[in-house]
Write an enzyme that holds these catalytic residues in place. Structure first.
Site: not given
Ligand code: COA
Length: 428
Positions: A267, A306, A362
């Site tokens: 987050h 996201h 971010d």
């Molecule tokens: C923001 C975040 C937590 C959202 O997660 P979410 O909606 O739960 O999405 P998921 O974790 O279900 O991801 C969906 C798919 O994309 C992939 N994915 C998501 N974010 C990714 C990333 N930053 N890098 C690589 N792969 C990613 C996941 O591995 C998943 O792949 P799969 O379907 O093969 O298993 C996630 O994108 C993330 O961890 N981003 C990096 C951290 C970040 O920048 N956070 C700030 C948010 S403002």
């Protein structure tokens, strides 16, 4: 005819008409779906609330597919161009842009509350010399409730309004003290002759000079970043603010909990994680190898993806422009080239494209903060300052909402059935 959802329960053959309002059904309407009179009724299973609205809100609208973000109906791009953080905070809290006299009063009221009690200063001095500023921040915000017992009167409109002002005014002072503490420098008292971001920069960076002059480009950039971070509807920390607030805890305690949620690397800690990632990659030539490792599931591309945006985060676009203005003053952050190359490759790569992973807010904000002289540990704190306005607006909306009660999710129990206690000597 009203919109309804017809459900046939194959277990009983019964049919149900469930009303649809605003594109949602009420989860409680499913409870009538039972197999027997003593059946608890149907629930929904939604870990991480991926498809559950926990409130009706009038504050922030996001269209994740189109990359739209509106505060009270106003596009984020227009606010970033024309507004200030303080004006935007008023908009979030009260639903309308302030008139000129309203803005003047609001600005004056906030300025009146920027000082921290000396006890709070002493408390902050007691933290370990290398304490993370976000830990200091959230602990201190929680401790503020000891200074303001009237904050417990959450049903008292006047008490609520004064504590909203206190929190918005004091979070920059706490953040600046936390920074000065980690640098081993004396704390600087607020200067109410300065603008909101100007005063913050003064409390952070003033050394021996009698008057600190912040660079107007950097001051404006910080204000724009504050506008972009002020609210983002029902994210993890806002859900925490509403969840804690639903127990009628005081706003300082609720906000400390929200800040704790913001501290996590998925987050508010994400821009810190972006910077660490860029440093670890080290050079443009290592970018393809890093992308390959991410695709193999060995870590994530931080600052990408996201829960809600499935296209370019509109805030990321504004931040990229802000970065250009900042780098003209500070000089180019050498990590920018690595970030640009990561973005270029990721936006062409099927792994990221098919999963709709785009840069989020971010991805570039950390580069700006670093160029402005902030250590990475301060990044989540810089996020928490403006998000305070959003947290409070959401908290206030929750308290006024007759539909709300103490937040208490259900569970699907999959553990053991009843069994008899075994004395310790007889356990295998
Ligand atoms: C923001 C975040 C937590 C959202 O997660 P979410 O909606 O739960 O999405 P998921 O974790 O279900 O991801 C969906 C798919 O994309 C992939 N994915 C998501 N974010 C990714 C990333 N930053 N890098 C690589 N792969 C990613 C996941 O591995 C998943 O792949 P799969 O379907 O093969 O298993 C996630 O994108 C993330 O961890 N981003 C990096 C951290 C970040 O920048 N956070 C700030 C948010 S403002």
């Amino acid at each position: 005819m009203a919109d309804t959802l017809t459900i046939t329960d194959n277990r009983t053959g019964k049919q149900y008409e469930i009303p649809i309002e605003h594109g949602a059904i009420r989860a409680m309407d499913l409870r009538q779906i039972r197999t027997a009179a003593d059946d608890f009724g149907l629930m929904t299973y939604d870990p991480a609330f991926q498809n559950t609205a926990n409130c009706k809100s009038r504050i922030t609208f996001i269209d994740g597919d189109k990359g739209v973000l509106l505060y009270r109906g106003y596009p984020i791009e227009q606010l970033a161009e024309h507004s200030t953080y303080l004006e935007t905070a008023y908009l979030l809290l009260y639903g309308e842009l302030p008139t000129a006299p309203q803005l003047q009063t609001w600005t004056k009221e906030i300025a009146q509350h920027t000082m921290l009690h000396e006890n709070i200063k002493k408390l902050m001095e007691g933290f370990q010399y290398d304490a993370h500023p976000m830990s200091i921040f959230l602990s201190t915000v929680g401790a503020l409730s000891t200074n303001y017992p009237d904050a417990k009167k959450i049903a008292d409109e006047q008490a609520r309004q004064v504590n909203i002002r206190r929190l918005i005014a004091k979070v920059p002072s706490i953040a600046a003290y936390a920074y000065r503490h980690s640098m081993g420098r004396p704390y600087i008292y607020p200067d109410n002759a300065l603008s909101f971001p100007g005063n913050f920069l003064n409390m952070l960076f003033r050394m021996t000079e009698p008057v600190y002059q912040s660079n107007p480009v950097l001051e404006r950039a910080l204000d724009v970043l504050f506008i972009l971070h002020a609210d983002h509807e029902q994210n993890c920390s806002t859900a925490a603010m509403r969840g804690i607030g639903s127990s009628q805890a005081d706003p300082y305690s609720s906000l400390a909990g929200a800040a704790a949620a913001l501290y996590g690397p998925l987050h508010g800690g994400a821009n810190e994680a972006v910077l660490r990632m860029l440093k670890e990659i080290g050079s443009i030539s290592h970018v393809p190898d890093f992308i390959t490792r991410v695709k193999r599931g060995e870590g994530r591309l931080m600052g990408f993806g996201h829960r809600v945006y499935k296209s370019y985060d509109p805030r990321a676009r504004i931040i990229k422009q802000t970065a250009d203005a900042v780098f003209e003053v500070t000089g180019r952050n050498p990590l920018l080239d690595i970030a640009l190359e990561l973005e270029r490759i990721a936006l062409e790569d099927d792994y990221f494209v098919s999963r709709k992973l785009y840069p989020n807010v971010d991805f570039y904000s950390g580069l700006i903060y670093q160029a402005m002289g902030f250590p990475v540990e301060m990044f989540p704190v810089l996020f928490a300052i403006p998000r305070t306005a959003g947290w409070l607006a959401q908290w206030d909306e929750m308290l006024r909402d007759a539909d709300q009660k103490i937040a208490r999710p259900r569970q699907v129990y999959i553990g053991s059935g009843p069994r008899d206690f075994v004395p310790v000597g007889q356990r295998k």
